[in-house]
Design a protein around this motif. Structure first.
Motif, short mmCIF file in Angstrom:
data_model
loop_
_atom_site.label_atom_id
_atom_site.label_comp_id
_atom_site.label_asym_id
_atom_site.label_seq_id
_atom_site.Cartn_x
_atom_site.Cartn_y
_atom_site.Cartn_z
N ARG A 5 0.78 -1.24 -0.09
CA ARG A 5 -0.09 0.04 -0.10
C ARG A 5 0.93 1.23 0.13
NH1 ARG A 5 -5.44 -0.27 2.62
NH2 ARG A 5 -4.89 1.83 3.42
N VAL A 38 -3.75 9.64 -5.96
CA VAL A 38 -3.68 8.15 -5.42
C VAL A 38 -4.63 7.97 -4.32
CG1 VAL A 38 -1.92 7.22 -6.96
CG2 VAL A 38 -1.64 7.83 -4.35
N LYS A 39 -5.17 6.93 -4.21
CA LYS A 39 -5.93 6.51 -2.67
C LYS A 39 -4.76 5.80 -2.00
CE LYS A 39 -10.44 6.12 -4.86
NZ LYS A 39 -11.66 5.44 -4.81
N ARG A 42 -3.96 2.26 -2.91
CA ARG A 42 -3.14 1.91 -4.12
C ARG A 42 -1.78 1.13 -3.94
NH1 ARG A 42 -1.71 4.59 -9.04
NH2 ARG A 42 -0.52 2.61 -10.25
#
Length: 145
Positions: A5, A38-39, A42
């Protein structure tokens, strides 16, 4: 391990002090890959380029290796390559040198220079004459009535 992540990787590489700070930065859109925000979930792969905006500058990193655990500072260069241009560091240095130059007048405490100027004004004979004249004016107003 093929992916990690992005928030966890940024925390592990010591870009952010805590994982929650990394997650908040990603949620606020301060972290991007290939020009798009991005989250936090991601995935990051080896070879990805990550841009992290920490005002006043934007850092750019290339992923060399993956880790989910926080690393010691000496190991970080083995896992990421810093691609941040020198111009960004120049901006950072200029903001450090400038200090509180951008502070608007009337906000916050006076600077040392402003404090010295105020002290010099208070000690000047002009200030004494001004305040004495002002007091005399009040006395004259009372006698005129």
């Amino acid at each position: 391990m093929n992916e990690v992540r992005v928030d966890k990787w940024l925390w592990a590489m010591r870009v952010f002090k805590t994982r929650s700070m990394a997650t908040d930065a990603v949620k606020k859109g301060r972290v991007s890959m290939a020009g798009t925000a991005v989250k936090p979930s991601r995935g990051v792969k080896v070879g990805d380029v990550i841009e992290v905006r920490k005002p006043p500058i934007t850092y750019t990193f290339r992923v060399k290796a993956l880790s989910q655990n926080r690393l010691g500072a000496r190991l970080v260069p083995d896992y990421l390559e810093n691609l941040t241009p020198q111009s960004q560091y120049d901006i950072l240095e200029m903001s450090r040198i400038s200090g509180f130059v951008d502070r608007r007048k009337g906000l916050g405490r006076p600077t040392k220079r402003e404090g010295r100027d105020l002290a010099a004004f208070r000690e000047s004979t002009y200030a004494d004459d001004f305040f004495l004249d002002w007091e005399d004016d009040d006395d004259m107003d009372e006698t005129d009535d």
